[in-house]
Design a protein around this motif. Structure first.
Motif, PDB file in Angstrom:
ATOM      1  N   GLY A   1       0.225  -1.386   5.906  1.00  0.00           N
ATOM      2  CA  GLY A   1      -1.184  -1.864   5.146  1.00  0.00           C
ATOM      3  C   GLY A   1      -0.006  -2.703   3.754  1.00  0.00           C
ATOM      4  N   ARG A   2      -1.120  -2.960   3.466  1.00  0.00           N
ATOM      5  CA  ARG A   2      -0.385  -3.845   2.212  1.00  0.00           C
ATOM      6  C   ARG A   2       0.164  -3.682   0.942  1.00  0.00           C
ATOM      7  N   GLY A   3      -0.429  -1.933   0.489  1.00  0.00           N
ATOM      8  CA  GLY A   3      -0.436  -1.374  -0.942  1.00  0.00           C
ATOM      9  C   GLY A   3       0.732  -1.870  -1.253  1.00  0.00           C
ATOM     10  N   PRO A   4       0.213  -1.362  -3.083  1.00  0.00           N
ATOM     11  CA  PRO A   4       2.117  -1.785  -3.697  1.00  0.00           C
ATOM     12  C   PRO A   4       2.979  -1.439  -2.869  1.00  0.00           C
ATOM     13  N   LYS A   5       3.476   0.380  -2.613  1.00  0.00           N
ATOM     14  CA  LYS A   5       3.906   0.635  -1.813  1.00  0.00           C
ATOM     15  C   LYS A   5       4.797  -0.123  -1.022  1.00  0.00           C
ATOM     16  N   ALA A   6       4.485  -0.969   0.195  1.00  0.00           N
ATOM     17  CA  ALA A   6       4.714  -2.119   1.005  1.00  0.00           C
ATOM     18  C   ALA A   6       4.993  -3.067   0.673  1.00  0.00           C
ATOM     19  N   TYR A   7       4.583  -3.645  -0.471  1.00  0.00           N
ATOM     20  CA  TYR A   7       4.608  -4.809  -1.469  1.00  0.00           C
ATOM     21  C   TYR A   7       6.091  -4.546  -2.036  1.00  0.00           C
ATOM     22  N   VAL A   8       5.965  -3.953  -2.350  1.00  0.00           N
ATOM     23  CA  VAL A   8       7.771  -3.294  -2.792  1.00  0.00           C
ATOM     24  C   VAL A   8       8.681  -3.115  -2.308  1.00  0.00           C
ATOM     25  N   LEU A   9       8.445  -2.216  -1.387  1.00  0.00           N
ATOM     26  CA  LEU A   9       9.467  -1.818   0.206  1.00  0.00           C
ATOM     27  C   LEU A   9       9.852  -3.697   0.624  1.00  0.00           C
ATOM     28  N   ARG A  10       9.226  -4.675   1.037  1.00  0.00           N
ATOM     29  CA  ARG A  10       9.792  -5.144   1.975  1.00  0.00           C
ATOM     30  C   ARG A  10       9.912  -6.331   1.102  1.00  0.00           C
ATOM     31  N   ASN A  11       9.527  -6.161  -0.470  1.00  0.00           N
ATOM     32  CA  ASN A  11       9.601  -7.259  -1.746  1.00  0.00           C
ATOM     33  C   ASN A  11      11.259  -6.799  -1.767  1.00  0.00           C
ATOM     34  N   THR A  12      11.780  -5.657  -2.589  1.00  0.00           N
ATOM     35  CA  THR A  12      13.282  -4.844  -2.466  1.00  0.00           C
ATOM     36  C   THR A  12      13.994  -4.947  -1.299  1.00  0.00           C
ATOM     37  N   ALA A  13      13.550  -4.966   0.140  1.00  0.00           N
ATOM     38  CA  ALA A  13      13.990  -5.289   1.517  1.00  0.00           C
ATOM     39  C   ALA A  13      15.163  -6.864   1.482  1.00  0.00           C
ATOM     40  N   LEU A  14      13.923  -7.491   0.914  1.00  0.00           N
ATOM     41  CA  LEU A  14      14.692  -9.066   1.177  1.00  0.00           C
ATOM     42  C   LEU A  14      15.711  -9.437   0.494  1.00  0.00           C
ATOM     43  N   VAL A  15      15.640  -9.283  -1.124  1.00  0.00           N
ATOM     44  CA  VAL A  15      16.299  -9.470  -2.072  1.00  0.00           C
ATOM     45  C   VAL A  15      17.622  -8.210  -1.040  1.00  0.00           C
ATOM     46  N   VAL A  16      18.055  -7.898  -1.249  1.00  0.00           N
ATOM     47  CA  VAL A  16      18.607  -7.084  -0.908  1.00  0.00           C
ATOM     48  C   VAL A  16      19.455  -7.325   0.347  1.00  0.00           C
ATOM     49  N   ALA A  17      18.337  -7.843   1.490  1.00  0.00           N
ATOM     50  CA  ALA A  17      19.325  -8.538   2.674  1.00  0.00           C
ATOM     51  C   ALA A  17      19.534  -9.568   2.161  1.00  0.00           C
ATOM     52  N   MET A  18      18.656 -10.437   1.535  1.00  0.00           N
ATOM     53  CA  MET A  18      20.342 -11.703   1.483  1.00  0.00           C
ATOM     54  C   MET A  18      21.206 -11.552   0.370  1.00  0.00           C
ATOM     55  N   ALA A  19      20.960 -11.158  -0.465  1.00  0.00           N
ATOM     56  CA  ALA A  19      22.534 -10.882  -1.047  1.00  0.00           C
ATOM     57  C   ALA A  19      23.356 -10.428  -0.453  1.00  0.00           C
ATOM     58  N   ALA A  20      23.327  -9.581   1.090  1.00  0.00           N
ATOM     59  CA  ALA A  20      24.554  -9.237   2.306  1.00  0.00           C
ATOM     60  C   ALA A  20      24.441 -10.262   3.076  1.00  0.00           C
ATOM     61  N   LEU A  21      23.234 -11.092   3.155  1.00  0.00           N
ATOM     62  CA  LEU A  21      23.642 -11.688   4.080  1.00  0.00           C
ATOM     63  C   LEU A  21      24.389 -13.019   3.673  1.00  0.00           C
ATOM     64  N   PHE A  22      24.043 -12.921   2.535  1.00  0.00           N
ATOM     65  CA  PHE A  22      25.361 -14.039   2.550  1.00  0.00           C
ATOM     66  C   PHE A  22      25.736 -13.744   1.874  1.00  0.00           C
ATOM     67  N   CYS A  23      26.670 -12.297   0.578  1.00  0.00           N
ATOM     68  CA  CYS A  23      27.750 -12.415   0.798  1.00  0.00           C
ATOM     69  C   CYS A  23      28.917 -12.065   2.096  1.00  0.00           C
ATOM     70  N   THR A  24      28.324 -11.568   3.213  1.00  0.00           N
ATOM     71  CA  THR A  24      28.765 -11.431   4.921  1.00  0.00           C
ATOM     72  C   THR A  24      28.772 -12.862   5.436  1.00  0.00           C
ATOM     73  N   GLN A  25      28.010 -13.577   5.533  1.00  0.00           N
ATOM     74  CA  GLN A  25      28.160 -14.825   6.334  1.00  0.00           C
ATOM     75  C   GLN A  25      29.209 -15.876   5.124  1.00  0.00           C
ATOM     76  N   SER A  26      29.285 -16.158   4.180  1.00  0.00           N
ATOM     77  CA  SER A  26      30.811 -15.959   3.302  1.00  0.00           C
ATOM     78  C   SER A  26      31.849 -16.314   3.247  1.00  0.00           C
ATOM     79  N   TYR A  27      31.858 -14.779   3.622  1.00  0.00           N
ATOM     80  CA  TYR A  27      33.402 -13.893   3.532  1.00  0.00           C
ATOM     81  C   TYR A  27      33.570 -14.590   4.951  1.00  0.00           C
ATOM     82  N   PHE A  28      32.834 -14.124   6.191  1.00  0.00           N
ATOM     83  CA  PHE A  28      33.319 -14.863   7.633  1.00  0.00           C
ATOM     84  C   PHE A  28      33.905 -16.956   7.679  1.00  0.00           C
ATOM     85  N   VAL A  29      32.648 -17.052   6.362  1.00  0.00           N
ATOM     86  CA  VAL A  29      33.528 -18.802   6.343  1.00  0.00           C
ATOM     87  C   VAL A  29      34.820 -18.860   5.506  1.00  0.00           C
ATOM     88  N   TYR A  30      34.864 -18.109   5.215  1.00  0.00           N
ATOM     89  CA  TYR A  30      36.340 -17.900   4.494  1.00  0.00           C
ATOM     90  C   TYR A  30      37.261 -17.424   5.499  1.00  0.00           C
TER      91      TYR A  30
END
Length: 309
Positions: free
Chosen positions: A213-242
């Motif tokens: 659904g689109r309730g508060p729990k789903a909203y918080v979950l998907r937004n938290t996932a984006l923050v964590v995923a972007m941080a992990a992705l940026f760090c991992t890809q940058s390390y790979f480039v290095y």
């Protein structure tokens, strides 16, 4: 007392008609099998630039295990009764098919990069380690709040699909990056991949909303996932480039400068160009189709010869 009796023949005919109707439903996008040949791809296929080539290779190293994770996460929930709609099932099947083809082709390219002595195979293994570490770590934090591993995996897939669709649309729009792809095989690989990421960009999001659904729990979950995923992705890809640059003895100002110019500068950067659309994910009521790429896809499908669907 009269009773209505339905014969087995009638029941069979009804079931058969329903099956025919379900089979007549098609997904909104096809699964294309490309079968690229990477034997003739030069070592520095981005206009001779080691920096830009390794930047893209670092992205490619994320895809085989990353897209397998997307497929596994979606398969894990597809039999939920909430997803029984035949059209939804067709969309899921087509999504899985496209992602499987992406993984296959990037494995092929990554093997060709290994031929030049770049340990992309080792980076692929590190990708899986990152995925498993984050998904299990997230579960430890979220489990007391009633969050399951299936929810975490699907939510992470939803967030990462937004990233891939966003960077894909930037690739399709950024002519300066396209011009740098001087090898025809790699040009077609990345443009094909970019088209398909935008074709299926809403599938997993729709699965997520149908289930949670689109309730508060789903909203918080998907937004938290984006923050964590972007941080992990940026760090991992940058390390790979290095790692790729260092092991290639190309870790210098010239190559780093080219990465900054076409990756992160305000005027040319493909990553900085993504920011407005990435941030829009946090908006309540967001949906991937709010960013209309239909005209963009139509142009590129004609350009690449994908006119049959």
């Amino acid at each position: 007392m009269n009773a209505t009796v339905t014969s087995p023949t009638v029941n069979t005919q009804v079931a058969s008609n329903n099956s025919i109707k379900a089979n007549a439903i098609k997904a909104s996008f096809p699964v294309r099998r490309m079968d690229f040949e990477f034997n003739q791809v030069p070592e520095y296929w981005m206009n001779g630039s080691a920096g830009l080539t390794h930047f893209m290779t670092a992205l490619s190293a994320l895809f085989p295990d990353g897209e397998k994770f997307f497929v596994d996460s979606t398969r894990a929930v597809r039999n939920d009764p909430k997803l029984a709609d035949p059209y939804m099932q067709k969309e899921i099947s087509a999504f899985i098919g496209q992602e499987a083809m992406h993984s296959k082709e990037h494995v092929g390219f990554n093997q060709s990069a290994n031929f030049y002595g770049h340990d992309v195979k080792g980076l692929e293994k590190k990708t899986n380690t990152v995925i498993q570490t984050f998904r299990k770590g997230f579960l430890k934090v979220a489990k007391p709040f009633g969050i399951t591993q299936e929810m975490i995996d699907l939510t992470a897939t939803t967030a990462l699909e937004h990233f891939t669709a966003t960077i894909a649309s930037q690739l399709l729009r950024n002519e300066e990056i396209q011009i740098k792809m001087t090898d025809e095989t790699m040009y077609r690989l990345w443009m094909w991949h970019a088209v398909e990421e935008n074709e299926h960009k809403a599938v997993v999001y729709d699965v997520f909303e149908t289930l949670y659904g689109r309730g508060p729990k789903a909203y918080v979950l998907r937004n938290t996932a984006l923050v964590v995923a972007m941080a992990a992705l940026f760090c991992t890809q940058s390390y790979f480039v290095y790692s790729l640059l260092k092991n290639d003895n190309k870790l210098n100002a010239k190559e780093l400068g080219s990465i900054f110019k076409y990756g992160y500068s305000l005027k040319h950067g493909i990553i900085t160009g993504m920011i407005p659309e990435l941030v829009d994910y946090f908006r309540p009521g967001f949906h991937p189709n709010d960013h209309d790429t239909n005209a963009l896809l139509a142009r590129w499908k004609e350009k690449l010869g994908f006119n049959t669907h």
